[in-house]
Write a protein that holds these residues in place. Structure first.
Motif, PDB file in Angstrom:
ATOM      1  N   PHE A   4       0.822  -1.208   0.000  1.00  0.00           N
ATOM      2  CA  PHE A   4       0.000   0.000   0.000  1.00  0.00           C
ATOM      3  C   PHE A   4       0.862   1.266   0.000  1.00  0.00           C
ATOM      4  O   PHE A   4       0.556   2.239  -0.684  1.00  0.00           O
ATOM      5  CB  PHE A   4      -0.947   0.006   1.201  1.00  0.00           C
ATOM      6  N   VAL A   5       1.919   1.245   0.752  1.00  0.00           N
ATOM      7  CA  VAL A   5       2.823   2.398   0.799  1.00  0.00           C
ATOM      8  C   VAL A   5       3.550   2.552  -0.532  1.00  0.00           C
ATOM      9  O   VAL A   5       3.715   3.671  -1.035  1.00  0.00           O
ATOM     10  CB  VAL A   5       3.816   2.262   1.969  1.00  0.00           C
ATOM     11  N   ILE A   6       3.955   1.451  -1.132  1.00  0.00           N
ATOM     12  CA  ILE A   6       4.608   1.509  -2.442  1.00  0.00           C
ATOM     13  C   ILE A   6       3.644   2.047  -3.493  1.00  0.00           C
ATOM     14  O   ILE A   6       4.024   2.862  -4.345  1.00  0.00           O
ATOM     15  CB  ILE A   6       5.149   0.116  -2.825  1.00  0.00           C
ATOM     16  N   ALA A   7       2.383   1.636  -3.435  1.00  0.00           N
ATOM     17  CA  ALA A   7       1.377   2.161  -4.366  1.00  0.00           C
ATOM     18  C   ALA A   7       1.159   3.652  -4.150  1.00  0.00           C
ATOM     19  O   ALA A   7       0.984   4.409  -5.112  1.00  0.00           O
ATOM     20  CB  ALA A   7       0.066   1.399  -4.202  1.00  0.00           C
ATOM     21  N   ALA A   8       1.185   4.095  -2.896  1.00  0.00           N
ATOM     22  CA  ALA A   8       1.025   5.524  -2.606  1.00  0.00           C
ATOM     23  C   ALA A   8       2.188   6.329  -3.174  1.00  0.00           C
ATOM     24  O   ALA A   8       1.996   7.420  -3.721  1.00  0.00           O
ATOM     25  CB  ALA A   8       0.900   5.750  -1.104  1.00  0.00           C
ATOM     26  N   MET A  43      -6.773   9.295  -2.767  1.00  0.00           N
ATOM     27  CA  MET A  43      -6.389   7.879  -2.819  1.00  0.00           C
ATOM     28  C   MET A  43      -5.059   7.641  -2.110  1.00  0.00           C
ATOM     29  O   MET A  43      -4.871   6.605  -1.459  1.00  0.00           O
ATOM     30  CB  MET A  43      -6.321   7.413  -4.269  1.00  0.00           C
ATOM     31  N   ILE A  44      -4.126   8.582  -2.212  1.00  0.00           N
ATOM     32  CA  ILE A  44      -2.842   8.445  -1.521  1.00  0.00           C
ATOM     33  C   ILE A  44      -3.047   8.417  -0.010  1.00  0.00           C
ATOM     34  O   ILE A  44      -2.457   7.597   0.693  1.00  0.00           O
ATOM     35  CB  ILE A  44      -1.878   9.570  -1.938  1.00  0.00           C
ATOM     36  N   GLY A  51      -1.694   1.330   4.624  1.00  0.00           N
ATOM     37  CA  GLY A  51      -0.325   0.835   4.647  1.00  0.00           C
ATOM     38  C   GLY A  51       0.321   0.890   6.014  1.00  0.00           C
ATOM     39  O   GLY A  51       1.129   0.040   6.371  1.00  0.00           O
ATOM     40  N   PHE A  52      -0.029   1.907   6.796  1.00  0.00           N
ATOM     41  CA  PHE A  52       0.518   2.032   8.143  1.00  0.00           C
ATOM     42  C   PHE A  52      -0.396   1.433   9.204  1.00  0.00           C
ATOM     43  O   PHE A  52      -0.189   1.655  10.395  1.00  0.00           O
ATOM     44  CB  PHE A  52       0.825   3.490   8.463  1.00  0.00           C
TER      45      PHE A  52
END
Length: 83
Positions: A4-8, A43-44, A51-52
């Protein structure tokens, strides 16, 4: 780092061309770029909350979505004479 963090981060990088369009494009291009950036920003924020592992922070993207929609309408209204 979760997916999720990588996608953000990837979506954050996708905002750069829209920022260039806002800075150098016409008024109509700026409106489209602004609306794109507001949608991606929401979305971010949601991806970072997931992600966190902070489910309580999902309220923030919802509030930001409402506020950015209203500010988009104000932005279009201000640029109405040039569109």
């Amino acid at each position: 780092m979760s997916a999720f963090v990588i996608a953000a981060i990837a979506m954050l990088l996708a905002m750069v061309p829209a920022g260039v369009t806002i800075a150098r494009g016409t008024a109509a291009d700026a409106v489209v770029g602004y609306e794109f950036i507001t949608g991606v920003a929401v979305m971010i924020f949601a991806l970072l909350a997931e992600g966190f592992k902070r489910p309580s922070e999902f309220e923030f993207p919802v509030i930001v979505a409402v506020l950015l929609y209203a500010s988009g309408l104000v932005f279009v209204r201000a640029l109405e004479r040039w569109l």
